[in-house]
Design a protein around this motif. Structure first.
Motif, PDB file in Angstrom:
ATOM      1  N   THR A   2      42.656   9.003 -16.595  1.00  0.00           N
ATOM      2  CA  THR A   2      43.736   9.330 -17.568  1.00  0.00           C
ATOM      3  C   THR A   2      42.835   9.159 -18.874  1.00  0.00           C
ATOM      4  OG1 THR A   2      44.566   6.838 -17.535  1.00  0.00           O
ATOM      5  CG2 THR A   2      45.563   8.562 -16.109  1.00  0.00           C
ATOM      6  N   ARG A 240      46.491  10.783 -29.410  1.00  0.00           N
ATOM      7  CA  ARG A 240      46.808  10.722 -27.790  1.00  0.00           C
ATOM      8  C   ARG A 240      47.341  11.942 -27.466  1.00  0.00           C
ATOM      9  NH1 ARG A 240      50.608   5.407 -29.216  1.00  0.00           N
ATOM     10  NH2 ARG A 240      48.926   3.704 -28.425  1.00  0.00           N
ATOM     11  N   GLN A 244      45.791  13.878 -24.192  1.00  0.00           N
ATOM     12  CA  GLN A 244      46.992  14.128 -22.946  1.00  0.00           C
ATOM     13  C   GLN A 244      46.782  15.828 -22.705  1.00  0.00           C
ATOM     14  OE1 GLN A 244      50.534  12.816 -24.476  1.00  0.00           O
ATOM     15  NE2 GLN A 244      50.089  10.467 -24.009  1.00  0.00           N
TER      16      GLN A 244
END
Length: 292
Positions: A2, A240, A244
Motif C-alpha cells: 500500500t 495521498r 492511492q
C-alpha cells in the motif's frame, strides 16, 4: 504494498528524479520553499525561526489580535508586492509551456507562479493581493485597502521601518512589536469585518478550490512536490490521493516531509536549481491519444 507502507528511494542525483518523471505529464504541488529564493522566508524550513501564525479563530474573535494582524500585514504585504519570481517559478512555467507540467497547485499566496508565466494555477490558500469582507462578501484589491490604512495611520509604515521593528513572514505578514495604536479599517460598503483573502490556520479551504486541485492531479500522470514540508493536511491530501491512484510521486525539499512515505523518490535539495535542471532535462511527454 500500500502507499502508506512504501518507503521512498532517496535520490542520489537528478537522474533518479528524471527516471521517475520522464514521459509523464506532471501536476506540481508547491510550498513556501519555492519562494525562499525570492526573499520570502518559509515557516518550516530547516533554518526557519520558530513561528506561531495567527489562527482564524483569533482573527475573528479578538479585536486586539485583528489590530495586530492588520498592522503587521500593512507592512508585510508591501514586501511581497515587490518580490519577483525566481528560477524555480520560471522553470515550472517553462515546463508548462512544453506540456510537461499540466498545472500548479500552490500553498503560497504570493502569486509568483502567475508572475513567472504559469497559466493553470490553483492558489490553494488564497492570494495576498485581495481582501474579503466577512459580512457582505465584497472583494477589494489589497492596494485599495492600503490607501485607506495609510489615511487612518499616517506615518505608521515609515515609523516602523525607521526603528527596524519588522520581520517579513511568508503570508504577506510581518512581525511588529508596537501595534497598540494602529487603526483598523472596516468594509466601506457594509461596515463588516475585513480579512485578507488568505486561508488562515484553522480555516477550511473553499470546497470548489479543493475540487479544482484534485481535478488537476487526476488529469496528470505523476505528482511533483517542490518546497513543501507537507505538514498540513491541505497539501498532504493531494500526495495521498496521487499515491492511492498509483501515480508516481516525487518530493523535492530541504529536509524530510510528511509525504516522504508516499513518494517513489525524495530529493533533499533546493527547488530553484532542481526545477531549472528538470526544465532542461525532462523530455516533452508523448502525445496523449483519445484512448489513453
Amino acid at each position: 504494498m500500500t502507499p502508506s507502507d512504501a518507503r521512498p528511494m532517496t535520490a542520489s542525483s537528478l537522474a533518479d528524479v528524471v527516471d521517475v518523471l520522464a514521459g509523464h505529464r506532471l501536476a506540481a504541488l508547491t510550498g513556501a520553499g519555492v519562494s525562499t529564493d525570492s526573499g520570502i522566508p518559509d515557516y518550516r524550513g530547516p533554518d526557519s525561526p520558530q513561528r506561531t501564525p495567527m489562527t482564524f479563530q483569533q482573527f475573528v474573535g479578538d479585536a486586539a489580535f485583528r489590530r495586530h494582524y492588520w498592522a503587521r500585514n500593512h507592512v508585510g504585504w508591501r514586501h511581497v508586492n515587490r518580490t519577483l519570481p525566481n528560477a524555480g517559478h520560471r522553470a515550472l512555467a517553462a515546463l508548462e509551456d512544453r506540456g510537461v507540467v499540466t498545472g500548479v497547485i500552490t500553498q503560497n499566496v504570493d502569486l509568483l507562479h502567475e508572475a513567472a508565466g504559469s497559466r493553470n494555477v490553483v492558489d490553494l490558500h488564497g492570494r495576498y493581493d485581495r481582501v474579503l469582507c466577512l459580512g457582505c462578501g465584497r472583494v477589494i484589491p489589497r492596494a485599495e485597502l492600503a490607501d485607506r490604512l495609510d489615511a487612518l495611520n499616517p506615518g505608521f509604515v515609515e515609523q516602523v521601518q525607521q526603528v527596524g521593528d519588522v520581520e517579513i513572514a511568508p503570508d504577506a505578514d510581518a512581525v511588529i512589536e508596537q501595534t497598540a495604536h494602529f487603526v483598523v479599517a472596516d468594509c466601506a460598503a457594509c461596515g463588516g469585518m475585513l480579512k485578507p483573502d488568505i486561508v488562515y490556520f484553522g480555516e477550511t479551504v473553499p470546497r470548489a478550490r479543493v475540487e479544482q486541485a484534485f481535478a488537476l492531479v487526476d488529469a496528470a500522470d505523476a505528482l511533483l512536490v517542490a518546497g513543501s514540508s507537507l505538514s498540513v493536511q491541505s497539501g498532504l491530501r493531494f500526495v495521498r490521493h496521487a499515491a492511492q491512484r498509483g501515480m508516481p510521486v516525487v518530493v523535492v525539499n530541504r529536509g524530510a516531509t510528511r509525504g516522504d512515505r508516499y513518494a517513489a523518490v525524495t530529493l533533499d535539495a533546493g527547488t530553484s536549481e532542481t526545477l531549472s535542471d528538470l526544465a532542461e532535462t525532462l523530455p516533452a511527454p508523448p502525445h496523449r491519444t483519445a484512448a489513453h
